[in-house]
Scaffold this motif. Sequence first.
Motif, PDB file in Angstrom:
ATOM      1  N   THR A 302      39.608  48.634  29.036  1.00 17.64           N
ATOM      2  CA  THR A 302      39.907  48.456  30.457  1.00 17.64           C
ATOM      3  C   THR A 302      40.668  47.165  30.718  1.00 17.64           C
ATOM      4  O   THR A 302      41.409  47.057  31.679  1.00 17.64           O
ATOM      5  N   GLN A 303      40.473  46.164  29.875  1.00 20.44           N
ATOM      6  CA  GLN A 303      40.967  44.801  30.124  1.00 20.44           C
ATOM      7  C   GLN A 303      40.558  44.355  31.542  1.00 20.44           C
ATOM      8  O   GLN A 303      41.334  43.726  32.264  1.00 20.44           O
ATOM      9  N   HIS A 304      39.352  44.701  31.926  1.00 21.78           N
ATOM     10  CA  HIS A 304      38.786  44.337  33.232  1.00 21.78           C
ATOM     11  C   HIS A 304      38.896  42.826  33.429  1.00 21.78           C
ATOM     12  O   HIS A 304      38.332  42.050  32.650  1.00 21.78           O
ATOM     13  N   THR A 305      39.664  42.413  34.453  1.00 23.42           N
ATOM     14  CA  THR A 305      39.925  40.990  34.685  1.00 23.42           C
ATOM     15  C   THR A 305      39.770  40.677  36.170  1.00 23.42           C
ATOM     16  O   THR A 305      40.725  40.791  36.948  1.00 23.42           O
ATOM     17  N   PRO A 306      38.574  40.310  36.600  1.00 26.49           N
ATOM     18  CA  PRO A 306      38.345  40.039  38.017  1.00 26.49           C
ATOM     19  C   PRO A 306      38.897  38.676  38.449  1.00 26.49           C
ATOM     20  O   PRO A 306      38.893  37.715  37.686  1.00 26.49           O
ATOM     21  N   HIS A 307      39.391  38.629  39.693  1.00 24.89           N
ATOM     22  CA  HIS A 307      39.875  37.374  40.291  1.00 24.89           C
ATOM     23  C   HIS A 307      39.486  37.327  41.758  1.00 24.89           C
ATOM     24  O   HIS A 307      39.466  38.359  42.458  1.00 24.89           O
ATOM     25  N   GLU A 308      39.215  36.135  42.248  1.00 29.35           N
ATOM     26  CA  GLU A 308      38.993  35.949  43.681  1.00 29.35           C
ATOM     27  C   GLU A 308      40.288  36.259  44.441  1.00 29.35           C
ATOM     28  O   GLU A 308      41.390  36.190  43.879  1.00 29.35           O
ATOM     29  N   VAL A 309      40.148  36.571  45.710  1.00 36.12           N
ATOM     30  CA  VAL A 309      41.294  37.012  46.511  1.00 36.12           C
ATOM     31  C   VAL A 309      42.394  35.964  46.553  1.00 36.12           C
ATOM     32  O   VAL A 309      43.595  36.290  46.564  1.00 36.12           O
ATOM     33  N   GLU A 310      42.033  34.674  46.535  1.00 35.58           N
ATOM     34  CA  GLU A 310      43.058  33.632  46.638  1.00 35.58           C
ATOM     35  C   GLU A 310      43.928  33.526  45.393  1.00 35.58           C
ATOM     36  O   GLU A 310      44.967  32.851  45.412  1.00 35.58           O
ATOM     37  N   PHE A 311      43.521  34.188  44.318  1.00 39.69           N
ATOM     38  CA  PHE A 311      44.336  34.170  43.102  1.00 39.69           C
ATOM     39  C   PHE A 311      45.220  35.409  42.964  1.00 39.69           C
ATOM     40  O   PHE A 311      46.077  35.459  42.086  1.00 39.69           O
TER      41      PHE A 311
END
Length: 416
Positions: A302-311
Amino acid sequence: MNLLITSATIIDPNSPFHQQKADILIENGIITKIGTTISSDHEVFDANGAYALPGFFDLNCNIGELGYETKEDLETGTKAAAAGGFTGLALVPNAKPVHSKTEVEYLVNKAKGNLVEVHPLGTISQKREGKDLAELYDMHLSGAKAFTDGNHPVQDAGLMERALLYAQGFDGLIFSYPEDTAIAGKAKVHEGVISTMLGMKGIPSLAEELMVARDLYLAEYTGSPIHFSTISTKRSIELIREAKKNGLKVTADVAVHNLTLTDEVLMGFDSQYKVKPPLRTQADVYALLAGVKDGTIDAIVTQHTPHEVEFKDVEFEIAEFGMIALQTALPNLLKAGLSLEQIAEKLSVNPRRILKVEATSIAEQQKANLVLVDTDAEWTFTKQNNLSKSYNSPYLGQTLKGKVLLTCNNNQVYKS
């Protein structure tokens, strides 16, 4: 957990019940009986012809813990994984602090007993700086099954050679993330027609292919196994296919989005499609799909890579790379035209074989480690049913086809 699943079609190449429609009786987390018209006093889940596959296993998952828990932590990451049908995750050390002996032990211990089994990957170099070899054996003793510098490609050929040689001593596996940073530079998209139309500097396919060729030579020279992470170009596939024919001990994976999307989706400058390696051309997608089907590519991630909205909710040029993908992997692979047999092989069986973790099978007297999927069910991916802590997905608000109904493992069950 006691549960009777009725009328499920089993898709598991390692099971004697492969492609058979049957009832599955689970008692205390163990499959005690598989057959037709099983009667039981336990809770009944009518699969109604849905498909039972071995639980999915992701070889490339980013969870912020430790250091970036505002993006994702173990609790939210494993919940999203269970909702996507995953019962195992290999955590890439793109965190801060990076994975060393202490961090590996922390993650292994914290995740004990979870429905989703967690396998932290150790780093190749100290602090992922690409200079000195990390303490691979110490991390191996603490539970690290393989080693990678995550999204920091190892530029020093001598360091990669030493890592390959050293890991042989304890049957460790080195992951290569192939990118020549001197050629890729600071570009954000694939170099080609689309990058020219967008007026953006591109990452040439050559940046990946040079490193694939280098590391194949190093693997041949050292006689070591090597695994390539997130392959994305047609030429990379050709190089790996030829290496396999020549007897090299090489495996490779590809990210779901590189099988389903091309750089044409970037025409709107939507930063949710900004990933690395970048989305390539349709010719690359066709080559990757062919590689999946002929066995050149062993696994899908998946290469699941979460980021906060500001990023992510910023100009494309300064947005971070990556998207969340645990809950949307299955429908996208079905959309790409893969069969359930291929999905079971690339998302369940082979990832466990590559990482040398316990295999799972839908068979009597085996641990109930499975996912039940409905290939025809449609559902909309929303902020309400997204279980990740982050929302950086281009699929939010879209209706997807292919749904996980339940996920079982470690005497626990998740139901959608």
